[in-house]
Design a protein around this motif. Structure first.
Motif, PDB file in Angstrom:
ATOM      1  N   HIS A  14     -27.210 -17.529 -42.438  1.00 26.44           N
ATOM      2  CA  HIS A  14     -26.957 -16.193 -42.998  1.00 26.44           C
ATOM      3  C   HIS A  14     -25.496 -16.043 -43.372  1.00 26.44           C
ATOM      4  N   LYS A  15     -25.185 -14.968 -44.074  1.00 25.69           N
ATOM      5  CA  LYS A  15     -23.804 -14.692 -44.475  1.00 25.69           C
ATOM      6  C   LYS A  15     -23.013 -14.235 -43.256  1.00 25.69           C
ATOM      7  N   ALA A  16     -21.787 -14.783 -43.078  1.00 26.18           N
ATOM      8  CA  ALA A  16     -20.958 -14.387 -41.930  1.00 26.18           C
ATOM      9  C   ALA A  16     -19.504 -14.265 -42.366  1.00 26.18           C
ATOM     10  N   ASP A  17     -18.692 -13.556 -41.568  1.00 22.28           N
ATOM     11  CA  ASP A  17     -17.262 -13.427 -41.873  1.00 22.28           C
ATOM     12  C   ASP A  17     -16.507 -14.682 -41.418  1.00 22.28           C
ATOM     13  N   VAL A  18     -17.051 -15.311 -40.368  1.00 21.86           N
ATOM     14  CA  VAL A  18     -16.404 -16.513 -39.817  1.00 21.86           C
ATOM     15  C   VAL A  18     -17.479 -17.574 -39.562  1.00 21.86           C
ATOM     16  N   ILE A  27      -9.118 -27.429 -35.769  1.00 20.82           N
ATOM     17  CA  ILE A  27      -8.635 -27.662 -34.400  1.00 20.82           C
ATOM     18  C   ILE A  27      -9.336 -28.905 -33.891  1.00 20.82           C
ATOM     19  N   GLY A  28      -8.631 -29.709 -33.077  1.00 23.95           N
ATOM     20  CA  GLY A  28      -9.237 -30.951 -32.594  1.00 23.95           C
ATOM     21  C   GLY A  28     -10.083 -30.693 -31.361  1.00 23.95           C
ATOM     22  N   THR A  29      -9.835 -31.517 -30.326  1.00 24.07           N
ATOM     23  CA  THR A  29     -10.611 -31.384 -29.076  1.00 24.07           C
ATOM     24  C   THR A  29      -9.754 -30.796 -27.964  1.00 24.07           C
ATOM     25  N   ASN A  30      -8.706 -30.072 -28.341  1.00 22.40           N
ATOM     26  CA  ASN A  30      -7.907 -29.348 -27.354  1.00 22.40           C
ATOM     27  C   ASN A  30      -7.480 -28.019 -27.970  1.00 22.40           C
ATOM     28  N   GLN A  31      -7.016 -27.059 -27.156  1.00 21.77           N
ATOM     29  CA  GLN A  31      -6.575 -25.757 -27.661  1.00 21.77           C
ATOM     30  C   GLN A  31      -7.679 -24.927 -28.299  1.00 21.77           C
ATOM     31  N   ARG A  32      -8.953 -25.212 -27.990  1.00 22.17           N
ATOM     32  CA  ARG A  32     -10.012 -24.428 -28.622  1.00 22.17           C
ATOM     33  C   ARG A  32     -10.012 -22.990 -28.104  1.00 22.17           C
ATOM     34  N   HIS A  33      -9.396 -22.793 -26.922  1.00 20.69           N
ATOM     35  CA  HIS A  33      -9.374 -21.425 -26.366  1.00 20.69           C
ATOM     36  C   HIS A  33      -8.510 -20.503 -27.223  1.00 20.69           C
ATOM     37  N   LEU A  34      -7.760 -21.081 -28.192  1.00 22.33           N
ATOM     38  CA  LEU A  34      -6.912 -20.279 -29.099  1.00 22.33           C
ATOM     39  C   LEU A  34      -7.694 -19.764 -30.297  1.00 22.33           C
ATOM     40  N   LEU A  35      -8.949 -20.230 -30.437  1.00 25.06           N
ATOM     41  CA  LEU A  35      -9.690 -20.029 -31.686  1.00 25.06           C
ATOM     42  C   LEU A  35      -9.774 -18.573 -32.147  1.00 25.06           C
ATOM     43  N   VAL A  36     -10.124 -17.674 -31.248  1.00 27.40           N
ATOM     44  CA  VAL A  36     -10.308 -16.257 -31.648  1.00 27.40           C
ATOM     45  C   VAL A  36      -8.992 -15.701 -32.188  1.00 27.40           C
ATOM     46  N   ASP A  37      -7.894 -15.963 -31.498  1.00 30.27           N
ATOM     47  CA  ASP A  37      -6.582 -15.470 -31.971  1.00 30.27           C
ATOM     48  C   ASP A  37      -6.236 -16.061 -33.328  1.00 30.27           C
ATOM     49  N   VAL A  63      -8.213 -17.066 -35.667  1.00 33.11           N
ATOM     50  CA  VAL A  63      -9.047 -16.426 -36.705  1.00 33.11           C
ATOM     51  C   VAL A  63      -8.540 -15.009 -36.985  1.00 33.11           C
ATOM     52  N   ASN A  64      -8.269 -14.254 -35.921  1.00 36.24           N
ATOM     53  CA  ASN A  64      -7.838 -12.854 -36.106  1.00 36.24           C
ATOM     54  C   ASN A  64      -6.492 -12.772 -36.819  1.00 36.24           C
ATOM     55  N   ASN A  65      -5.633 -13.782 -36.576  1.00 35.78           N
ATOM     56  CA  ASN A  65      -4.285 -13.734 -37.183  1.00 35.78           C
ATOM     57  C   ASN A  65      -4.211 -14.507 -38.487  1.00 35.78           C
ATOM     58  N   TYR A  66      -5.342 -15.106 -38.886  1.00 31.36           N
ATOM     59  CA  TYR A  66      -5.293 -16.037 -40.010  1.00 31.36           C
ATOM     60  C   TYR A  66      -4.748 -15.408 -41.289  1.00 31.36           C
ATOM     61  N   HIS A  97      -2.530 -13.265 -41.908  1.00 32.93           N
ATOM     62  CA  HIS A  97      -1.069 -13.211 -42.097  1.00 32.93           C
ATOM     63  C   HIS A  97      -0.380 -14.462 -41.577  1.00 32.93           C
ATOM     64  N   SER A  98      -0.959 -15.210 -40.629  1.00 33.74           N
ATOM     65  CA  SER A  98      -0.227 -16.393 -40.111  1.00 33.74           C
ATOM     66  C   SER A  98      -0.506 -17.623 -40.966  1.00 33.74           C
ATOM     67  N   LYS A  99      -1.696 -17.687 -41.520  1.00 38.10           N
ATOM     68  CA  LYS A  99      -2.115 -18.865 -42.304  1.00 38.10           C
ATOM     69  C   LYS A  99      -1.933 -20.147 -41.515  1.00 38.10           C
ATOM     70  N   GLN A 100      -1.953 -20.002 -40.133  1.00 40.31           N
ATOM     71  CA  GLN A 100      -1.824 -21.242 -39.339  1.00 40.31           C
ATOM     72  C   GLN A 100      -3.120 -22.031 -39.487  1.00 40.31           C
ATOM     73  N   LYS A 101      -3.020 -23.215 -40.054  1.00 38.45           N
ATOM     74  CA  LYS A 101      -4.222 -23.954 -40.454  1.00 38.45           C
ATOM     75  C   LYS A 101      -4.637 -25.015 -39.447  1.00 38.45           C
ATOM     76  N   ILE A 102      -3.702 -25.841 -39.000  1.00 36.35           N
ATOM     77  CA  ILE A 102      -4.120 -27.026 -38.231  1.00 36.35           C
ATOM     78  C   ILE A 102      -3.488 -27.075 -36.843  1.00 36.35           C
ATOM     79  N   VAL A 103      -4.325 -27.318 -35.821  1.00 34.76           N
ATOM     80  CA  VAL A 103      -3.825 -27.562 -34.462  1.00 34.76           C
ATOM     81  C   VAL A 103      -4.496 -28.827 -33.950  1.00 34.76           C
ATOM     82  N   ILE A 104      -3.811 -29.960 -34.081  1.00 33.26           N
ATOM     83  CA  ILE A 104      -4.350 -31.237 -33.600  1.00 33.26           C
ATOM     84  C   ILE A 104      -3.330 -31.836 -32.630  1.00 33.26           C
ATOM     85  N   ASP A 105      -3.663 -31.788 -31.330  1.00 28.25           N
ATOM     86  CA  ASP A 105      -2.746 -32.373 -30.333  1.00 28.25           C
ATOM     87  C   ASP A 105      -2.904 -33.889 -30.305  1.00 28.25           C
TER      88      ASP A 105
END
Ligand code: SF4
Length: 431
Positions: free
Chosen positions: A37-41, A97-107, A109-112, A114-122
């Motif tokens: 279905h159609k979703a925002d995220v 995001i890779g296999t770490n820092q997934r707990h940051l996901l909601v933030d 997405v919510n800040n995307y 204005h932050s345009k932070q794209k990649i988090v790969i540890d």
């Protein structure tokens, strides 16, 4: 009301993580919708265990982009960790995001916007802490999965997982017990312990290991009715593990113990750190302590140095092992693994023939195992209703899928007398 949709690919650990991430978004007032279905995220938990895993991950990402160009598209997990550039190369992906820092996901997405932070790969090899998400993996199913550890130190030559998930990291005993208690309070009767290398739990802890954890869960979660171990390596099953299982009927009578190859020469090149003789000695020990236990396995067919002779040696060996079930995989070279550089690759047509032969042997052994339970009673946790057979079904402690002729309730245990084992294992409840 913002909506999100998740597509999970791959193993039970991914399944656990996708459930937890769904809870994270719900806790932030997002509403989950079906992935079609159609979703925002859109969130894709990717897999890279085989080339097919990569392909399926790319397909799921493209489907999301097509479904809603305005949506925020998130790709995380093993494929994103190992091949971030390939993922970033797919039009429409916003966050990787890779296999770490997934707990940051909601933030993220919510800040995307204005932050345009794209990649988090540890650099996953440098990560030493188990990532806590802080949420439980509640699902609609009757069995709850509980992730207890991350990563693997083995580096089997065919396997990409250590490069995607990093080295072993054990979750704290307190956090595991806490989630297990919450799952039981939420109405789950069965918990499946899972991880990338489940039996390796505690290798990075002081004086605490998998056996200790089993005892603590049983003692500190007294209302848990069934504890299942998803998979365990042959050299991690100690005499103490067997005693704990024997003394605790709540632990499921099923061990999934990957073999991977049935010839010592192939095991050597795979760097599996045991011989077929070691393997057979151990499963005979297991059966001495726990007769009729179900022992299932994984077997890779067509590994690079598998000659006809080694293949036949493997077929003879699996018959000696008398497995209750087998998962048989044709070998697919994984870019980035040592085995992918090796020569003497087995042709696809030969692999196909050998897989067919191995599956016939596996099916015959599975039937032989089922026959042991004809006219026997087993305790079944009812999981669902099957519209084809028009019967309810569930699994026994030794992982028999049992169909029940009577009207029963889902998520309840029943004592079942097995009276038919031809197509499906079927039985009637014992009042
Ligand atoms: S034990 Fe081997 S096959 Fe299993 S995850 Fe580790 S490296 Fe991969």
């Amino acid at each position: 009301m913002r909506t999100f949709a998740i597509q999970n690919l791959g193993c039970k650990v991914n399944g656990y993580e996708s459930n937890v991430i769904a809870r994270m978004f719900e806790a932030d007032n997002y509403v989950q919708v079906d992935y079609h279905h159609k979703a925002d995220v859109y969130i894709i938990n990717t897999c890279t265990v085989t080339n097919m895993g990569d392909a399926k991950s790319r397909k799921a990402i493209r489907q999301a982009v097509k479904r809603n160009k305005e949506a925020i598209i998130v790709a995380f997990g093993c494929y994103a960790q190992v091949s971030p550039d390939e993922v970033a190369g797919i039009d429409g992906v916003d966050i990787i995001i890779g296999t770490n820092q997934r707990h940051l996901l909601v933030d993220m997405v919510n800040n995307y916007d204005h932050s345009k932070q794209k990649i988090v790969i540890d650099d996953i090899m440098k990560v030493s802490e188990f990532e806590e998400f802080g949420f439980e993996s509640y699902t609609k199913n009757t069995r709850a999965f509980l992730k207890i550890q991350e990563g693997c130190n083995n580096f089997c030559t065919y396997c990409i997982i250590p490069y995607a998930r990093g080295l072993m990291r054990s979750r704290s005993q307190k956090s595991i017990i806490n989630e297990a208690q919450k799952l039981v309070e939420a109405g789950y009767y069965e918990i499946v312990l899972t991880g990338i290398h489940t039996g390796g739990y505690g290798i990075d802890l002081e004086d605490y290991n998998f056996d200790d954890l089993l005892i603590d869960i049983l003692n500190q979660v007294p209302n848990l009715q069934r504890l299942r171990i998803s998979s365990i390596e042959i050299n991690q099953i100690t005499d103490r593990t067997l005693r704990i299982i024997k003394d605790n009927p709540r632990i499921a009578r099923h061990l999934h113990i990957p073999l991977q190859a049935g010839s010592n020469e192939v095991l050597r090149v795979m760097k599996r750190h045991y011989t077929k003789e070691d393997y057979l000695v151990k499963i005979n020990e297991i059966r001495k302590v726990l007769p009729q236990i179900a022992i299932s396995t994984d077997l890779i067919i067509g590994f690079c140095n598998e000659t006809d002779e080694y293949f036949q040696e493997a077929m003879t060996f699996i018959k000696e092992c008398q497995f209750s079930d087998m998962h048989i995989f044709p070998y697919s070279p994984r870019k980035g693994t040592p085995a992918a550089q090796m020569r003497n690759m087995v042709s696809d047509s030969t692999k196909k023939e050998r897989v067919k032969e191995a599956m016939m042997i596996a099916e015959a052994m599975k039937c032989a195992y089922h026959h042991q339970f004809f006219n026997k009673e087993v305790r079944v946790l009812v999981e669902d209703y099957d519209i084809i057979t028009k019967m309810y079904y569930g699994h026994s402690s030794n992982y028999l899928k049992v169909f029940i002729k009577d009207k029963v309730n889902i998520n309840e245990f029943y004592q079942v007398l097995i009276d038919d084992i031809n197509n499906n294992i079927t039985g009637i409840i014992i009042k």
